[in-house]
Design an enzyme around this catalytic site. Structure first.
Site, mmCIF file in Angstrom:
data_model
loop_
_atom_site.group_PDB
_atom_site.id
_atom_site.type_symbol
_atom_site.label_atom_id
_atom_site.label_comp_id
_atom_site.label_asym_id
_atom_site.label_seq_id
_atom_site.Cartn_x
_atom_site.Cartn_y
_atom_site.Cartn_z
ATOM 1 N N GLY A 31 0.821 -0.735 0.046
ATOM 2 C CA GLY A 31 0.122 -0.066 -0.296
ATOM 3 C C GLY A 31 1.213 1.359 -0.052
ATOM 4 O O GLY A 31 2.212 1.085 0.184
ATOM 5 N N THR A 33 1.479 3.377 2.497
ATOM 6 C CA THR A 33 1.807 4.297 3.477
ATOM 7 C C THR A 33 3.337 2.556 4.091
ATOM 8 O O THR A 33 4.016 3.575 4.062
ATOM 9 C CB THR A 33 0.754 3.437 4.747
ATOM 10 O OG1 THR A 33 -0.370 4.493 4.911
ATOM 11 C CG2 THR A 33 2.007 4.810 5.565
ATOM 12 N N GLY A 86 0.209 -1.497 6.225
ATOM 13 C CA GLY A 86 -1.025 -0.315 6.802
ATOM 14 C C GLY A 86 -1.865 -1.073 6.934
ATOM 15 O O GLY A 86 -2.014 -2.058 7.312
ATOM 16 N N GLY A 101 -5.900 -2.968 -0.598
ATOM 17 C CA GLY A 101 -5.035 -3.013 -2.269
ATOM 18 C C GLY A 101 -5.227 -4.582 -2.397
ATOM 19 O O GLY A 101 -4.304 -5.219 -3.014
ATOM 20 N N GLU A 107 -0.720 -10.693 2.979
ATOM 21 C CA GLU A 107 -0.463 -9.843 4.666
ATOM 22 C C GLU A 107 -1.331 -11.010 6.098
ATOM 23 O O GLU A 107 -0.569 -10.622 6.756
ATOM 24 C CB GLU A 107 -1.724 -8.371 4.711
ATOM 25 C CG GLU A 107 -0.346 -8.186 3.475
ATOM 26 C CD GLU A 107 -1.972 -6.636 2.733
ATOM 27 O OE1 GLU A 107 -1.463 -5.352 2.672
ATOM 28 O OE2 GLU A 107 -3.495 -6.962 2.970
HETATM 29 C C1 5RP Z 1 -3.757 -3.713 1.443
HETATM 30 C C2 5RP Z 1 -4.294 -3.208 2.336
HETATM 31 C C3 5RP Z 1 -3.312 -1.757 2.502
HETATM 32 O O1 5RP Z 1 -2.387 -1.901 4.149
HETATM 33 C C4 5RP Z 1 -4.525 -0.788 2.936
HETATM 34 O O2 5RP Z 1 -5.442 -0.534 2.016
HETATM 35 C C5 5RP Z 1 -3.801 0.295 3.691
HETATM 36 O O3 5RP Z 1 -3.719 1.377 2.488
HETATM 37 P P1 5RP Z 1 -3.241 2.944 2.162
HETATM 38 O O4 5RP Z 1 -1.768 2.687 3.559
HETATM 39 O O5 5RP Z 1 -2.463 2.706 1.083
HETATM 40 O O6 5RP Z 1 -3.556 3.447 2.591
HETATM 41 O O7 5RP Z 1 -4.471 -4.080 2.920
HETATM 42 O O8 5RP Z 1 -4.059 -5.010 1.001
#
Ligand code: 5RP
Length: 229
Positions: A31, A33, A86, A101, A107
């Protein structure tokens, strides 16, 4: 992106660095972050040269490799020292929704098998109750997509098959080959819902992360707040 949010994410990412300095094997989420976190790692490349990384997605693997880090395939990993990722939503009990994502299955695997789990979010991700802003993603075996969809619909969970907006015609396919169904149940107990969803044949994984975070670093424009389990 809004520069306030950008700074908030960068502050959370910087703070996470201290959790990886002693680790040998580091798991990395997915993601925007996490992208900031990879930038922080890159700025300390010399110091981190001997660390071994394991990525939760193809995207993260590519970014880590391009930044010059050693990335191992998940199947060769027995234990991860620390995992950094994230989240889409975090409540005050550190329960989370992840999978914005579509990388939720890998994850959750890396989170579960890590000794220490640290999540980095900007302040907009804090919620009173999960599912306030984001649906809950479910990674579903393609062969089961309609049966699982109909079941979720019959339970009143408002399922929506996630479609690609650009670059692919049809549903989003996750890194493990699943189809993502997003649900928005109204009132629910997160732990009970997780148990129910995991009991449905064809469900590979859910984006509900219950009791899996040791620490959440919340970034603001000019500071961080740490929520500890
Ligand atoms: C991906 C995730 C990401 O950690 C979540 O969507 C947060 O993303 P971002 O930091 O772009 O807001 O779970 O599968």
């Amino acid at each position: 992106m809004d520069s306030t949010l950008d700074r908030a994410r960068a502050n959370a990412a910087k703070k996470a660095l201290e959790h990886v300095l002693e680790a040998e094997v580091i798991g990395v989420g997915t993601g925007s972050t996490v992208e900031k976190f990879i930038e922080v790692l890159s700025s300390r490349r010399e110091e981190l040269r001997d660390k071994l990384f394991v990525a939760s997605s193809i995207d993260t693997m590519v970014k880590l490799k391009r930044a010059g880090f050693k990335v191992l395939h998940t199947s060769t990993i027995e234990q991860i020292d620390v995992y950094i990722d994230g989240a889409d939503e975090v409540d005050r009990e550190l329960n989370m929704i992840k999978g914005g994502g579509a990388a939720l299955t890998m994850e959750k695997l890396l989170t579960f098998f890590s000794r220490k789990r640290v999540f980095i979010v900007d302040y907009t991700k804090l919620v009173k109750n999960l599912c306030e802003k984001h649906p809950i993603p479910i990674d579903v075996l393609p062969e089961a997509v309609l049966m699982v969809y109909n079941y979720l619909d019959s339970r009143g969970y408002n399922p929506v098959i996630r479609y690609s907006v650009r670059g692919k015609y049809g549903p989003v396919v996750s890194d493990v080959g699943g189809v993502i169904i997003d649900i928005k149940p109204r009132l629910f107990n997160p732990a009970e819902l997780e148990r129910e969803l995991k009991s449905i044949p064809g469900v590979i994984e859910t984006g509900l992360f219950i009791g899996l975070a040791d620490r959440v670093i919340v970034g603001y424009e000019d500071r961080v707040e740490e929520l500890i389990k």
